[in-house]
Scaffold this motif. Structure first.
Motif, PDB file in Angstrom:
ATOM      1  N   ILE A  54       0.850  -1.192   0.000  1.00 40.34           N
ATOM      2  CA  ILE A  54       0.000   0.000   0.000  1.00 40.34           C
ATOM      3  C   ILE A  54       0.886   1.242   0.000  1.00 40.34           C
ATOM      4  CG2 ILE A  54      -1.911  -1.154   1.207  1.00 40.34           C
ATOM      5  CD1 ILE A  54      -1.057   0.522   3.728  1.00 40.34           C
ATOM      6  N   VAL A  55       0.318   2.319  -0.556  1.00 41.67           N
ATOM      7  CA  VAL A  55       1.072   3.573  -0.593  1.00 41.67           C
ATOM      8  C   VAL A  55       0.311   4.616   0.242  1.00 41.67           C
ATOM      9  CG1 VAL A  55       0.018   4.240  -2.804  1.00 41.67           C
ATOM     10  CG2 VAL A  55       2.182   5.283  -2.101  1.00 41.67           C
ATOM     11  N   ILE A  56       1.068   5.322   1.068  1.00 39.60           N
ATOM     12  CA  ILE A  56       0.456   6.282   1.995  1.00 39.60           C
ATOM     13  C   ILE A  56       1.232   7.598   1.988  1.00 39.60           C
ATOM     14  CG2 ILE A  56      -0.407   4.496   3.597  1.00 39.60           C
ATOM     15  CD1 ILE A  56       2.119   5.115   5.338  1.00 39.60           C
ATOM     16  N   ALA A  57       0.679   8.592   2.687  1.00 35.63           N
ATOM     17  CA  ALA A  57       1.428   9.819   2.983  1.00 35.63           C
ATOM     18  C   ALA A  57       2.041   9.623   4.367  1.00 35.63           C
ATOM     19  CB  ALA A  57       0.498  11.015   2.966  1.00 35.63           C
ATOM     20  N   PHE A  58       3.353   9.841   4.465  1.00 32.30           N
ATOM     21  CA  PHE A  58       4.011   9.572   5.754  1.00 32.30           C
ATOM     22  C   PHE A  58       3.506  10.521   6.851  1.00 32.30           C
ATOM     23  CE2 PHE A  58       7.488   9.592   8.857  1.00 32.30           C
ATOM     24  CZ  PHE A  58       7.621   8.225   9.067  1.00 32.30           C
ATOM     25  N   SER A  59       3.003  11.696   6.444  1.00 32.49           N
ATOM     26  CA  SER A  59       2.476  12.658   7.429  1.00 32.49           C
ATOM     27  C   SER A  59       1.353  12.018   8.261  1.00 32.49           C
ATOM     28  CB  SER A  59       1.978  13.924   6.725  1.00 32.49           C
ATOM     29  OG  SER A  59       1.018  13.564   5.749  1.00 32.49           O
ATOM     30  N   ALA A  60       0.624  11.074   7.682  1.00 34.17           N
ATOM     31  CA  ALA A  60      -0.429  10.377   8.426  1.00 34.17           C
ATOM     32  C   ALA A  60       0.170   9.572   9.579  1.00 34.17           C
ATOM     33  CB  ALA A  60      -1.212   9.467   7.489  1.00 34.17           C
ATOM     34  N   ILE A  61       1.269   8.879   9.286  1.00 35.99           N
ATOM     35  CA  ILE A  61       1.970   8.088  10.323  1.00 35.99           C
ATOM     36  C   ILE A  61       2.408   9.024  11.460  1.00 35.99           C
ATOM     37  CG2 ILE A  61       4.025   6.659  10.814  1.00 35.99           C
ATOM     38  CD1 ILE A  61       2.139   5.152   9.006  1.00 35.99           C
ATOM     39  N   GLU A  62       2.941  10.190  11.070  1.00 29.27           N
ATOM     40  CA  GLU A  62       3.400  11.155  12.074  1.00 29.27           C
ATOM     41  C   GLU A  62       2.249  11.638  12.959  1.00 29.27           C
ATOM     42  OE1 GLU A  62       7.283  13.132   9.838  1.00 29.27           O
ATOM     43  OE2 GLU A  62       5.278  13.845   9.280  1.00 29.27           O
ATOM     44  N   LYS A  63       1.060  11.597  12.384  1.00 28.02           N
ATOM     45  CA  LYS A  63      -0.125  11.994  13.166  1.00 28.02           C
ATOM     46  C   LYS A  63      -0.694  10.809  13.937  1.00 28.02           C
ATOM     47  CE  LYS A  63      -1.596  15.623   9.994  1.00 28.02           C
ATOM     48  NZ  LYS A  63      -2.182  15.572   8.641  1.00 28.02           N
ATOM     49  N   GLY A  64      -0.038   9.644  13.840  1.00 27.29           N
ATOM     50  CA  GLY A  64      -0.465   8.486  14.616  1.00 27.29           C
ATOM     51  C   GLY A  64      -1.471   7.588  13.914  1.00 27.29           C
ATOM     52  N   SER A  84      -6.441  10.901  -2.446  1.00 28.84           N
ATOM     53  CA  SER A  84      -7.376  12.020  -2.234  1.00 28.84           C
ATOM     54  C   SER A  84      -7.215  12.645  -0.855  1.00 28.84           C
ATOM     55  CB  SER A  84      -8.813  11.563  -2.455  1.00 28.84           C
ATOM     56  OG  SER A  84      -9.149  10.615  -1.457  1.00 28.84           O
ATOM     57  N   THR A  85      -6.908  11.859   0.146  1.00 30.59           N
ATOM     58  CA  THR A  85      -6.718  12.417   1.491  1.00 30.59           C
ATOM     59  C   THR A  85      -5.659  11.621   2.235  1.00 30.59           C
ATOM     60  OG1 THR A  85      -7.717  12.185   3.716  1.00 30.59           O
ATOM     61  CG2 THR A  85      -8.972  11.310   1.867  1.00 30.59           C
ATOM     62  N   HIS A  86      -5.006  12.267   3.161  1.00 26.29           N
ATOM     63  CA  HIS A  86      -3.932  11.614   3.912  1.00 26.29           C
ATOM     64  C   HIS A  86      -4.430  10.512   4.834  1.00 26.29           C
ATOM     65  CE1 HIS A  86      -0.592  14.809   3.325  1.00 26.29           C
ATOM     66  NE2 HIS A  86      -1.243  14.526   2.204  1.00 26.29           N
ATOM     67  N   ASN A  87      -5.747  10.441   5.014  1.00 29.52           N
ATOM     68  CA  ASN A  87      -6.281   9.373   5.867  1.00 29.52           C
ATOM     69  C   ASN A  87      -6.487   8.063   5.096  1.00 29.52           C
ATOM     70  OD1 ASN A  87      -6.373  11.228   7.920  1.00 29.52           O
ATOM     71  ND2 ASN A  87      -8.492  11.840   7.442  1.00 29.52           N
ATOM     72  N   ASN A  88      -6.379   8.138   3.782  1.00 24.95           N
ATOM     73  CA  ASN A  88      -6.602   6.947   2.961  1.00 24.95           C
ATOM     74  C   ASN A  88      -5.282   6.384   2.427  1.00 24.95           C
ATOM     75  OD1 ASN A  88      -9.231   7.453   3.411  1.00 24.95           O
ATOM     76  ND2 ASN A  88      -9.794   7.887   1.260  1.00 24.95           N
ATOM     77  N   CYS A  89      -5.393   5.217   1.788  1.00 22.89           N
ATOM     78  CA  CYS A  89      -4.229   4.653   1.072  1.00 22.89           C
ATOM     79  C   CYS A  89      -4.709   4.095  -0.257  1.00 22.89           C
ATOM     80  CB  CYS A  89      -3.559   3.548   1.901  1.00 22.89           C
ATOM     81  SG  CYS A  89      -4.500   2.006   1.968  1.00 22.89           S
ATOM     82  N   LEU A  90      -3.738   3.719  -1.079  1.00 23.30           N
ATOM     83  CA  LEU A  90      -4.027   2.995  -2.316  1.00 23.30           C
ATOM     84  C   LEU A  90      -3.196   1.727  -2.302  1.00 23.30           C
ATOM     85  CD1 LEU A  90      -3.756   6.117  -4.623  1.00 23.30           C
ATOM     86  CD2 LEU A  90      -5.706   4.546  -4.755  1.00 23.30           C
ATOM     87  N   GLU A  91      -3.749   0.658  -2.830  1.00 22.87           N
ATOM     88  CA  GLU A  91      -2.882  -0.512  -3.047  1.00 22.87           C
ATOM     89  C   GLU A  91      -1.993  -0.183  -4.250  1.00 22.87           C
ATOM     90  OE1 GLU A  91      -4.314  -4.635  -2.491  1.00 22.87           O
ATOM     91  OE2 GLU A  91      -6.275  -3.704  -2.197  1.00 22.87           O
ATOM     92  N   ILE A  92      -0.784  -0.669  -4.225  1.00 27.21           N
ATOM     93  CA  ILE A  92       0.152  -0.355  -5.316  1.00 27.21           C
ATOM     94  C   ILE A  92       0.979  -1.575  -5.668  1.00 27.21           C
ATOM     95  CG2 ILE A  92       2.002   0.536  -3.806  1.00 27.21           C
ATOM     96  CD1 ILE A  92       2.445   2.750  -6.004  1.00 27.21           C
ATOM     97  N   MET A  93       1.172  -1.789  -6.962  1.00 30.17           N
ATOM     98  CA  MET A  93       1.939  -2.950  -7.424  1.00 30.17           C
ATOM     99  C   MET A  93       3.341  -2.530  -7.835  1.00 30.17           C
ATOM    100  SD  MET A  93      -0.354  -5.168  -7.022  1.00 30.17           S
ATOM    101  CE  MET A  93      -1.552  -4.341  -5.978  1.00 30.17           C
ATOM    102  N   THR A  94       4.249  -3.483  -7.810  1.00 26.25           N
ATOM    103  CA  THR A  94       5.619  -3.222  -8.255  1.00 26.25           C
ATOM    104  C   THR A  94       5.607  -2.615  -9.657  1.00 26.25           C
ATOM    105  OG1 THR A  94       6.360  -5.129  -6.999  1.00 26.25           O
ATOM    106  CG2 THR A  94       7.866  -4.304  -8.680  1.00 26.25           C
ATOM    107  N   GLY A  95       6.369  -1.558  -9.848  1.00 32.00           N
ATOM    108  CA  GLY A  95       6.458  -0.943 -11.172  1.00 32.00           C
ATOM    109  C   GLY A  95       5.461   0.178 -11.394  1.00 32.00           C
ATOM    110  N   ALA A  96       4.504   0.326 -10.477  1.00 34.93           N
ATOM    111  CA  ALA A  96       3.490   1.380 -10.653  1.00 34.93           C
ATOM    112  C   ALA A  96       4.079   2.735 -10.285  1.00 34.93           C
ATOM    113  CB  ALA A  96       2.269   1.066  -9.799  1.00 34.93           C
ATOM    114  N   VAL A  97       3.399   3.805 -10.762  1.00 34.28           N
ATOM    115  CA  VAL A  97       3.831   5.173 -10.488  1.00 34.28           C
ATOM    116  C   VAL A  97       3.365   5.581  -9.087  1.00 34.28           C
ATOM    117  CG1 VAL A  97       3.785   7.565 -11.324  1.00 34.28           C
ATOM    118  CG2 VAL A  97       3.463   5.675 -12.936  1.00 34.28           C
ATOM    119  N   LEU A  98       4.270   6.188  -8.338  1.00 33.81           N
ATOM    120  CA  LEU A  98       3.912   6.742  -7.028  1.00 33.81           C
ATOM    121  C   LEU A  98       2.835   7.815  -7.247  1.00 33.81           C
ATOM    122  CD1 LEU A  98       4.938   6.849  -3.961  1.00 33.81           C
ATOM    123  CD2 LEU A  98       6.161   8.919  -4.685  1.00 33.81           C
TER     124      LEU A  98
END
Lengths: 396, 396
Positions: A54-64, A84-98
């Motif tokens: 999964i791909v996330i925004a690290f700022s979410a982790i910093e917010k706990g 769309s929002t820092h509270n969500n994630c996307l599944e991501i496969m090898t080779g996909a664009v960040l």
């Protein structure tokens, strides 16, 4: 008669530069690049996922935040998306664009996905699992230099920058000429005093490895025919590779014929065994080179590897890498000749070791078939002890 | 996930024997002999002169004769002649048949010829300068064994015994399949999220070296298309070599599709880097083998050399020769994965030395183009010191 060192130097002084030509990518394996190859864009061309997860925004982790709603799935080949929002994630496969707004990838093994929600079970590092745009190479960087030999891995690079056609060094056009009335074709049954042709076929096979398809020509031992046929061959080919016809015998018309055709003899006879009667000549103005090897199989085969292959490499501006080998048993040098002794080799515990083969002189084709190459044994009087390091010339 | 050792053993347990086929001699270079090759007559087939000079009967020397009338000239290709009297000699060329009633050859350098008479200036040994009939090989002797790899020197032997066609091991028919919607053709300009195909071209180039011309096939990431195309490919080819489509991603349909087509998974995922998601499967009844390599270039390239080439050699009943190399600098192993590290090598003073290349992970095609091959670094915790001997896998 000149020394091996002298002969070798002379041969390398008469290389040909035949220019460049364009060939299709898949026909370029084994050829030599004649252009620098540049990156047509950054490598990788985008921030690329190196894991499935999964791909996330690290700022979410910093917010706990450790649990994310899954917005969708990104696979390789999809245009860049946006988280769309820092509270969500996307599944991501090898080779996909960040995706935009995201910066960190957590592999599946470190998540738990259930009912459309992903929980992170191991705290990620910011920016992890991303192969950053341009970190391999920047757009415009030289990826491969002119003069590179085209291997399978090089083909991969060429493909990735869109080289469907490649500029390579032109190879010499070669005519392999056999002479000698004792020779009959392979499919013929020789009379007792005849033998089948083998040198020209052996040379053709060896040339295949360097991507040259020679034309084979047989000429009868007749002075006027020889001269006429050689003249034609010289008009069509860059290099003549002859075997037979250069010993001192009365029926060896080749050197005279070549001389009459304006080929200047550079040397004839080298203090070496096998291959003493080797004749080498050039026609500088017309850029022609003639290797005239002695007729017996081992001489021709040895001379091809000792002289022709380094000549070809230098003509293509490729470095001649010297190879050396460790002698497995003592060898007696010749007091006045450089010897090229047939050896088998093995790579044992990181050491490259040569064992000499007991061939039965220069006529013995069968022992040649067992050899991995030749060691060069400089002339001398004293036995060369086991363990000595000698130059090695690999057989095709 | 299984170990490298285990995976390697599994791959070698599933070789194919595809039988034999006949090919023309000059198309057989690089193939494997599937028949023993016997001498069709003695080698050499007659008592053959090894020098240019004169031929005499040694009994004349014993009688004190040192000056001989020259009866004529014998060249290679002439049927056997006869020396009419012991007081005379014949001139003889290299390769010519020893005449009846003669037994000794004196080279020109040791004679003086004037006005039709030859004087000997150095006393010969009886029988000198003759390559005796059958001393290399007797008629019927096995010259080359079944299983021999056909090199240029082997071509010479085959030619000399009249093998214009040769029985060789049949090579597997291979389809190289690329998958992934992110891939575009070489001549196309990729959009930012796309890349050009490179793996399949790199594999095709590598296969050229083992004389296999694969068929290239690209399949879009669509489950039903994948299954249909793979089914067709399995009906036509012995081996499928896939790249991409075996990581854990949601869009990797390959393993399911293969399973539905009756290909039995032997293993999926190997404790190695690069190439962890390597998938290997077989259909025993129909003699099909599937190598499904991970999509990134270094993984595919490493797996091809580590697994496919030894599989091919074993399928052709050729010995897999292990190569070892001396590590030039310390290397840190992985605690749980076998590493295949890219290296450059050099043969220096008889020692074969490897220097590791600092590649930027498994996506870096350019560093791969510089590598001579891979060293196998077994899993472990302690740094492996410089000077250690490791297995080496040469790149094509």
């Amino acid at each position: 008669m000149i020394t091996f060192e002298n002969a070798f130097e002379h041969v390398l002084q008469h290389t040909l530069d035949l220019g460049d030509e364009t060939v299709a990518l898949l026909n370029s394996t084994g050829r030599v690049l004649s252009e620098d190859i540049k990156a047509d864009r950054d490598f990788p061309p985008f921030n690329r996922s190196t894991k499935d997860g999964i791909v996330i925004a690290f700022s979410a982790i910093e917010k706990g935040i450790t649990r994310f709603k899954v917005e969708g799935v990104l696979s390789a080949g999809m245009p860049q998306q946006k988280l769309s929002t820092h509270n969500n994630c996307l599944e991501i496969m090898t080779g996909a664009v960040l995706p935009e707004q995201a910066d960190t990838i957590v592999m599946y093994e470190e998540t738990e996905i259930k009912n459309g929600w992903a929980s992170i079970i191991k705290t990620p590092k910011k920016g992890q699992n991303i192969h950053r745009q341009g970190t391999d190479e920047k757009k415009g960087a030289i990826l491969l230099k002119k003069g590179t030999e085209i291997t399978a891995a090089v083909i991969g690079v060429l493909a990735s920058v869109g080289k469907k056609d490649v500029l390579v060094k032109t190879l010499p056009k070669i005519c392999v000429v056999s002479t000698g009335n004792e020779l009959v074709e392979i499919h013929e049954t020789p009379l007792p005093h005849q033998i089948r042709k083998s040198n020209s076929l052996s040379l053709a096979s060896a040339l295949e490895k360097v991507k040259i398809t020679p034309t084979l020509l047989h000429i009868a031992d007749d002075k006027s025919i020889i001269e006429k046929e050689l003249e034609q061959a010289l008009s069509k080919f860059d290099v003549l590779m002859l075997s037979g016809g250069v010993s001192k015998g009365k029926f060896d018309f080749i050197p005279d014929a070549l001389n009459n055709l304006g080929i200047e003899k550079v040397f004839h006879r080298v203090a070496q065994r096998p291959g003493k009667p080797f004749w080498f000549g050039v026609q500088k103005r017309k850029q022609k080179v003639v290797f005239s090897f002695p007729g017996n199989p081992v001489s021709t085969f040895a001379n091809y590897h000792v002289y022709f292959l380094p000549w070809l490499k230098k003509s293509l501006s490729v470095e001649n890498k010297k190879q050396s080998v460790i002698l497995d048993e003592p060898i007696q040098p010749h007091p006045s000749l450089t010897l090229f002794a047939q050896v088998t080799t093995q790579l044992h515990e990181g050491k490259f070791i040569a064992k000499t083969l007991k061939g039965n002189g220069s006529g013995d084709l069968v022992s040649l078939a067992l050899a991995d190459g030749f060691i060069r044994v400089p002339q001398g009087d004293k036995e060369i002890p086991s363990g000595t390091i000698l130059d090695f010339i690999e057989a095709s």
